[in-house]
Write an enzyme that holds these catalytic residues in place. Sequence first.
Site, PDB file in Angstrom:
ATOM      1  N   LYS A   1      -6.589   8.532  14.568  1.00 27.17           N
ATOM      2  CA  LYS A   1      -5.857   9.685  13.562  1.00 27.17           C
ATOM      3  C   LYS A   1      -6.154  11.160  13.978  1.00 27.17           C
ATOM      4  O   LYS A   1      -5.094  11.633  13.454  1.00 27.17           O
ATOM      5  CB  LYS A   1      -6.719   9.324  12.130  1.00 27.17           C
ATOM      6  CG  LYS A   1      -6.525   7.879  11.651  1.00 27.17           C
ATOM      7  CD  LYS A   1      -5.173   7.414  11.277  1.00 27.17           C
ATOM      8  CE  LYS A   1      -4.980   6.358  10.469  1.00 27.17           C
ATOM      9  NZ  LYS A   1      -3.378   5.970  10.419  1.00 27.17           N
TER      10      LYS A   1
ATOM     11  N   GLY B   1       0.762  -1.016  -0.119  1.00 23.06           N
ATOM     12  CA  GLY B   1       0.093   0.025   0.022  1.00 23.06           C
ATOM     13  C   GLY B   1       0.679   1.381   0.094  1.00 23.06           C
ATOM     14  O   GLY B   1       1.637   1.634  -0.598  1.00 23.06           O
ATOM     15  N   ILE B   2       0.464   2.086   0.758  1.00 20.43           N
ATOM     16  CA  ILE B   2       1.153   3.621   0.718  1.00 20.43           C
ATOM     17  C   ILE B   2       2.422   3.338   1.313  1.00 20.43           C
ATOM     18  O   ILE B   2       3.277   4.088   1.108  1.00 20.43           O
ATOM     19  CB  ILE B   2       0.092   4.531   1.607  1.00 20.43           C
ATOM     20  CG1 ILE B   2      -1.255   4.880   0.880  1.00 20.43           C
ATOM     21  CG2 ILE B   2       1.024   5.867   1.961  1.00 20.43           C
ATOM     22  CD1 ILE B   2      -2.026   5.779   1.907  1.00 20.43           C
TER      23      ILE B   2
ATOM     24  N   ASP C   1       6.535  -6.322  14.760  1.00 18.94           N
ATOM     25  CA  ASP C   1       5.198  -5.518  15.137  1.00 18.94           C
ATOM     26  C   ASP C   1       5.413  -4.423  15.755  1.00 18.94           C
ATOM     27  O   ASP C   1       5.782  -4.393  16.985  1.00 18.94           O
ATOM     28  CB  ASP C   1       4.168  -6.494  15.935  1.00 18.94           C
ATOM     29  CG  ASP C   1       2.850  -6.208  16.295  1.00 18.94           C
ATOM     30  OD1 ASP C   1       2.758  -4.890  16.182  1.00 18.94           O
ATOM     31  OD2 ASP C   1       2.121  -7.032  16.621  1.00 18.94           O
ATOM     32  N   VAL C   2       5.156  -3.241  15.087  1.00 18.65           N
ATOM     33  CA  VAL C   2       5.561  -1.896  15.935  1.00 18.65           C
ATOM     34  C   VAL C   2       4.737  -1.620  16.944  1.00 18.65           C
ATOM     35  O   VAL C   2       5.041  -0.449  17.560  1.00 18.65           O
ATOM     36  CB  VAL C   2       5.515  -0.763  14.800  1.00 18.65           C
ATOM     37  CG1 VAL C   2       6.536  -0.871  13.690  1.00 18.65           C
ATOM     38  CG2 VAL C   2       3.923  -0.594  14.018  1.00 18.65           C
TER      39      VAL C   2
ATOM     40  N   TYR D   1     -11.268   4.511  15.343  1.00 16.55           N
ATOM     41  CA  TYR D   1     -10.244   4.920  14.194  1.00 16.55           C
ATOM     42  C   TYR D   1      -9.999   6.308  14.124  1.00 16.55           C
ATOM     43  O   TYR D   1      -8.900   7.028  13.941  1.00 16.55           O
ATOM     44  CB  TYR D   1     -10.508   4.157  13.003  1.00 16.55           C
ATOM     45  CG  TYR D   1      -9.786   4.675  11.624  1.00 16.55           C
ATOM     46  CD1 TYR D   1      -8.448   3.926  11.570  1.00 16.55           C
ATOM     47  CD2 TYR D   1     -10.237   5.538  10.653  1.00 16.55           C
ATOM     48  CE1 TYR D   1      -7.645   4.218  10.381  1.00 16.55           C
ATOM     49  CE2 TYR D   1      -9.288   5.607   9.671  1.00 16.55           C
ATOM     50  CZ  TYR D   1      -8.130   5.137   9.569  1.00 16.55           C
ATOM     51  OH  TYR D   1      -7.313   5.338   8.267  1.00 16.55           O
TER      52      TYR D   1
ATOM     53  N   ASN E   1       3.653   4.761   9.139  1.00 13.69           N
ATOM     54  CA  ASN E   1       2.430   4.696   8.310  1.00 13.69           C
ATOM     55  C   ASN E   1       1.695   3.200   8.706  1.00 13.69           C
ATOM     56  O   ASN E   1       0.696   3.290   8.316  1.00 13.69           O
ATOM     57  CB  ASN E   1       3.280   4.088   6.767  1.00 13.69           C
ATOM     58  CG  ASN E   1       2.173   3.517   6.084  1.00 13.69           C
ATOM     59  OD1 ASN E   1       1.347   4.221   5.444  1.00 13.69           O
ATOM     60  ND2 ASN E   1       2.104   2.196   5.775  1.00 13.69           N
TER      61      ASN E   1
ATOM     62  N   VAL F   1      -9.028   8.801  -0.167  1.00 13.82           N
ATOM     63  CA  VAL F   1      -9.129   7.363  -0.822  1.00 13.82           C
ATOM     64  C   VAL F   1      -8.066   7.267  -1.830  1.00 13.82           C
ATOM     65  O   VAL F   1      -7.648   8.223  -2.657  1.00 13.82           O
ATOM     66  CB  VAL F   1     -10.350   7.210  -1.629  1.00 13.82           C
ATOM     67  CG1 VAL F   1     -10.422   5.776  -2.197  1.00 13.82           C
ATOM     68  CG2 VAL F   1     -11.637   7.403  -0.667  1.00 13.82           C
TER      69      VAL F   1
ATOM     70  N   PRO G   1      -4.078  11.395   3.903  1.00 10.08           N
ATOM     71  CA  PRO G   1      -4.843  10.868   2.418  1.00 10.08           C
ATOM     72  C   PRO G   1      -6.404  10.840   2.702  1.00 10.08           C
ATOM     73  O   PRO G   1      -7.001  10.593   3.661  1.00 10.08           O
ATOM     74  CB  PRO G   1      -3.965   9.539   2.086  1.00 10.08           C
ATOM     75  CG  PRO G   1      -3.720   9.214   3.581  1.00 10.08           C
ATOM     76  CD  PRO G   1      -3.362  10.122   4.432  1.00 10.08           C
TER      77      PRO G   1
END
Length: 269
Positions: free
Chosen positions: A161, A23-24, A64-65, A157, A91, A189, A187
């Site tokens: 964020k 992904g990103i 695993d952060v 969520y 990220n 979508v 971001p």
Amino acid sequence: MVLKRDAASLEGRVAVVTGGGSGIGRGIALGFAEFGARVAIWERDADTATAAAHECGGLACVTDVRDPEQVDAALATTIETLGVPTILVNNAGGVFWSGILDTSPGGWDALIRSNLTHVLLCTQRVARAMTAADVGGSIVNVTSIEGTRAAPGYGAYAAAKAGVVNFTKTAALELAPHGIRVNALAPDVTATEGLAGLAPEGWEERTGHNIPMARVGHVDEMAGAAVFLASELSTYVTGQTLHVDGGTSAAGGWYHHPDDGHYVLGAGV
């Protein structure tokens, strides 16, 4: 001072990208490598971590952060193999539906840990390494447009964020005396392999009606913004959240009508 074209270069820099296996995160890792950075992928999925590291000629650290001991081990391996990081991209994250009336304490904690707690953990560990080496650096936190608007069904969520946005400001102030800049990318979508595998046919065109630029974003566009924030192009930028969203955050509820493309206030599809 005259701006030089090599201000965008990341040559000689060591970058850590959490959740960089897909992904990103993967897009940012590849972008950093293209601009000359040596990249460490901190990713809990061994297969994607290895594949992404191979693509960018970097280092895979299966991590695993959310676990302090694993973060410490990944940082030690990164420093031993590549050197002290001067770039960190937080990220990693995750989301699932969790309505307010149905959210359990366990579900809340899981979403906060996945999207906010690790940002503190990784920022703290890497910033300590930067300050000990007296090298300064740039930290980029990936938040979301959901951190600055309501998100029905995704309250935990969105709260996490939003926490990333505010944490970015506070960390920027605390770390500025050490020559460390802290910014965020938000971001909307963005087309990723994971989203493409789940979304129904035609989703990109339909979603485009809800975005002023009339299309979804691409991971390379997130990577471009990350390169800007990591490089000397942004040496006086800190504490900011850059919305890489095609104008959605600015729209404030205005959408393209699917029939004629004119802006209307309300749902566009």
